[in-house]
Design a protein around this motif. Structure first.
Motif, PDB file in Angstrom:
ATOM      1  N   TYR A  99      55.748  -6.773   8.668  1.00  0.00           N
ATOM      2  CA  TYR A  99      56.506  -7.088   7.455  1.00  0.00           C
ATOM      3  C   TYR A  99      57.672  -8.030   7.698  1.00  0.00           C
ATOM      4  CZ  TYR A  99      53.919  -3.808   4.625  1.00  0.00           C
ATOM      5  OH  TYR A  99      52.932  -3.173   3.927  1.00  0.00           O
ATOM      6  N   SER A 100      58.179  -8.105   8.890  1.00  0.00           N
ATOM      7  CA  SER A 100      59.315  -8.983   9.140  1.00  0.00           C
ATOM      8  C   SER A 100      58.871 -10.424   9.380  1.00  0.00           C
ATOM      9  CB  SER A 100      60.147  -8.489  10.327  1.00  0.00           C
ATOM     10  OG  SER A 100      59.386  -8.557  11.513  1.00  0.00           O
ATOM     11  N   GLY A 101      57.566 -10.647   9.420  1.00  0.00           N
ATOM     12  CA  GLY A 101      57.023 -11.999   9.571  1.00  0.00           C
ATOM     13  C   GLY A 101      57.108 -12.749   8.249  1.00  0.00           C
ATOM     14  N   THR A 102      56.013 -13.282   7.798  1.00  0.00           N
ATOM     15  CA  THR A 102      55.994 -14.095   6.582  1.00  0.00           C
ATOM     16  C   THR A 102      55.857 -13.264   5.323  1.00  0.00           C
ATOM     17  OG1 THR A 102      53.607 -14.368   6.809  1.00  0.00           O
ATOM     18  CG2 THR A 102      55.014 -16.077   7.769  1.00  0.00           C
ATOM     19  N   ARG A 103      55.389 -12.035   5.449  1.00  0.00           N
ATOM     20  CA  ARG A 103      55.174 -11.196   4.273  1.00  0.00           C
ATOM     21  C   ARG A 103      56.469 -10.521   3.858  1.00  0.00           C
ATOM     22  NH1 ARG A 103      50.294  -7.530   6.047  1.00  0.00           N
ATOM     23  NH2 ARG A 103      50.446  -6.806   3.923  1.00  0.00           N
ATOM     24  N   GLY A 149      58.488  -7.343   2.482  1.00  0.00           N
ATOM     25  CA  GLY A 149      58.311  -5.905   2.592  1.00  0.00           C
ATOM     26  C   GLY A 149      59.475  -5.289   3.335  1.00  0.00           C
ATOM     27  N   PRO A 150      59.345  -4.023   3.653  1.00  0.00           N
ATOM     28  CA  PRO A 150      60.444  -3.347   4.347  1.00  0.00           C
ATOM     29  C   PRO A 150      60.679  -3.951   5.714  1.00  0.00           C
ATOM     30  CG  PRO A 150      58.482  -1.969   4.310  1.00  0.00           C
ATOM     31  CD  PRO A 150      58.187  -3.172   3.462  1.00  0.00           C
ATOM     32  N   HIS A 151      61.909  -4.052   6.091  1.00  0.00           N
ATOM     33  CA  HIS A 151      62.276  -4.613   7.388  1.00  0.00           C
ATOM     34  C   HIS A 151      62.801  -3.522   8.296  1.00  0.00           C
ATOM     35  CE1 HIS A 151      61.589  -8.708   6.112  1.00  0.00           C
ATOM     36  NE2 HIS A 151      62.231  -8.417   5.004  1.00  0.00           N
ATOM     37  N   LEU A 152      62.953  -3.855   9.541  1.00  0.00           N
ATOM     38  CA  LEU A 152      63.386  -2.913  10.558  1.00  0.00           C
ATOM     39  C   LEU A 152      64.676  -2.197  10.154  1.00  0.00           C
ATOM     40  CD1 LEU A 152      62.830  -1.853  13.420  1.00  0.00           C
ATOM     41  CD2 LEU A 152      64.184  -3.744  14.282  1.00  0.00           C
ATOM     42  N   GLU A 153      65.630  -2.939   9.601  1.00  0.00           N
ATOM     43  CA  GLU A 153      66.915  -2.329   9.257  1.00  0.00           C
ATOM     44  C   GLU A 153      66.747  -1.232   8.212  1.00  0.00           C
ATOM     45  OE1 GLU A 153      66.670  -5.987   8.375  1.00  0.00           O
ATOM     46  OE2 GLU A 153      66.661  -6.138  10.538  1.00  0.00           O
ATOM     47  N   HIS A 154      65.802  -1.418   7.282  1.00  0.00           N
ATOM     48  CA  HIS A 154      65.599  -0.446   6.219  1.00  0.00           C
ATOM     49  C   HIS A 154      64.919   0.814   6.734  1.00  0.00           C
ATOM     50  CE1 HIS A 154      66.944  -3.451   3.455  1.00  0.00           C
ATOM     51  NE2 HIS A 154      65.951  -4.265   3.789  1.00  0.00           N
ATOM     52  N   ASN A 155      64.206   0.733   7.835  1.00  0.00           N
ATOM     53  CA  ASN A 155      63.481   1.876   8.380  1.00  0.00           C
ATOM     54  C   ASN A 155      64.142   2.457   9.618  1.00  0.00           C
ATOM     55  OD1 ASN A 155      61.394   1.775   6.486  1.00  0.00           O
ATOM     56  ND2 ASN A 155      60.453   0.090   7.595  1.00  0.00           N
ATOM     57  N   GLN A 156      65.321   2.009   9.945  1.00  0.00           N
ATOM     58  CA  GLN A 156      65.972   2.432  11.173  1.00  0.00           C
ATOM     59  C   GLN A 156      66.104   3.949  11.238  1.00  0.00           C
ATOM     60  OE1 GLN A 156      69.540   0.382  12.083  1.00  0.00           O
ATOM     61  NE2 GLN A 156      69.882   1.500  13.965  1.00  0.00           N
ATOM     62  N   HIS A 157      66.449   4.593  10.145  1.00  0.00           N
ATOM     63  CA  HIS A 157      66.630   6.041  10.159  1.00  0.00           C
ATOM     64  C   HIS A 157      65.331   6.774  10.468  1.00  0.00           C
ATOM     65  CE1 HIS A 157      65.016   5.343   6.154  1.00  0.00           C
ATOM     66  NE2 HIS A 157      64.691   6.616   6.139  1.00  0.00           N
ATOM     67  N   LEU A 158      64.180   6.167  10.199  1.00  0.00           N
ATOM     68  CA  LEU A 158      62.899   6.795  10.495  1.00  0.00           C
ATOM     69  C   LEU A 158      62.521   6.680  11.961  1.00  0.00           C
ATOM     70  CD1 LEU A 158      60.858   5.427   7.460  1.00  0.00           C
ATOM     71  CD2 LEU A 158      61.839   7.712   7.721  1.00  0.00           C
ATOM     72  N   MET A 159      63.060   5.671  12.627  1.00  0.00           N
ATOM     73  CA  MET A 159      62.658   5.378  13.989  1.00  0.00           C
ATOM     74  C   MET A 159      63.562   6.010  15.031  1.00  0.00           C
ATOM     75  SD  MET A 159      61.614   1.432  13.323  1.00  0.00           S
ATOM     76  CE  MET A 159      62.300   0.960  14.834  1.00  0.00           C
ATOM     77  N   GLU A 160      64.774   6.329  14.676  1.00  0.00           N
ATOM     78  CA  GLU A 160      65.711   6.819  15.675  1.00  0.00           C
ATOM     79  C   GLU A 160      65.535   8.304  15.929  1.00  0.00           C
ATOM     80  OE1 GLU A 160      69.678   5.778  14.613  1.00  0.00           O
ATOM     81  OE2 GLU A 160      69.455   3.768  15.393  1.00  0.00           O
ATOM     82  N   SER A 161      65.546   8.635  17.171  1.00  0.00           N
ATOM     83  CA  SER A 161      65.609  10.020  17.599  1.00  0.00           C
ATOM     84  C   SER A 161      67.090  10.370  17.651  1.00  0.00           C
ATOM     85  CB  SER A 161      64.979  10.137  18.978  1.00  0.00           C
ATOM     86  OG  SER A 161      65.376  11.327  19.593  1.00  0.00           O
ATOM     87  N   PRO A 162      67.422  11.636  17.567  1.00  0.00           N
ATOM     88  CA  PRO A 162      68.837  11.987  17.717  1.00  0.00           C
ATOM     89  C   PRO A 162      69.427  11.488  19.027  1.00  0.00           C
ATOM     90  CG  PRO A 162      67.541  13.883  17.030  1.00  0.00           C
ATOM     91  CD  PRO A 162      66.586  12.770  17.318  1.00  0.00           C
ATOM     92  N   GLY A 163      68.575  11.234  20.023  1.00  0.00           N
ATOM     93  CA  GLY A 163      69.099  10.858  21.315  1.00  0.00           C
ATOM     94  C   GLY A 163      68.792   9.453  21.772  1.00  0.00           C
ATOM     95  N   ILE A 164      67.894   8.733  21.095  1.00  0.00           N
ATOM     96  CA  ILE A 164      67.485   7.434  21.607  1.00  0.00           C
ATOM     97  C   ILE A 164      67.572   6.391  20.485  1.00  0.00           C
ATOM     98  CG2 ILE A 164      65.621   6.148  22.710  1.00  0.00           C
ATOM     99  CD1 ILE A 164      64.630   8.874  23.760  1.00  0.00           C
ATOM    100  N   PRO A 165      68.474   5.427  20.628  1.00  0.00           N
ATOM    101  CA  PRO A 165      68.651   4.437  19.570  1.00  0.00           C
ATOM    102  C   PRO A 165      67.543   3.397  19.554  1.00  0.00           C
ATOM    103  CG  PRO A 165      70.098   3.943  21.387  1.00  0.00           C
ATOM    104  CD  PRO A 165      69.408   5.239  21.720  1.00  0.00           C
TER     105      PRO A 165
END
Length: 105
Positions: A78-82, A84-100
């Motif tokens: 999605y961060s390419g030419t299309r 859609g949601p970008h990494l910044e918008h999904n950051q809370h889904l990707m982070e573990s409490p211990g690993i950024p």
């Protein structure tokens, strides 16, 4: 499981160390690094919250890593030419409490 007045047994410390070493090796994490410290804290938190088996802890970390990889792949699309949601918008889904974000496990 830990609760007030209880301490880690020698065998529990050994088990946590084995899990830590395995996850570090599989994920290319240097044990003596900021990322290694975060992983150790995360494993201890999981242990304190009831994941007390070696295989449970390994699978929890492996499952989290697989889910994070899939989300990174989708974000890259999605961060390419299309649009859609970008990494910044999904950051809370990707982070573990211990690993950024941005650190490999």
């Amino acid at each position: 499981m830990l609760y007030p007045g209880r301490f880690l047994e020698e065998n529990e410390i050994g088990m946590l160390a084995r899990v830590f070493q395995t996850v570090c090796k599989e994920g290319g994490i240097l044990p003596v690094s900021q990322q290694g410290e975060r992983l150790a804290a995360h494993l201890l938190k999981l242990f304190m919250n009831g994941l007390t088996g070696e295989h449970e802890l390994l699978e929890a970390e492996r499952n989290w890593a697989r889910g994070r990889e899939k989300l990174l792949q989708v974000s890259a699309i999605y961060s390419g030419t299309r649009k859609g949601p970008h990494l910044e918008h999904n950051q809370h889904l990707m982070e573990s409490p211990g690993i950024p974000i941005g650190e490999n496990i």
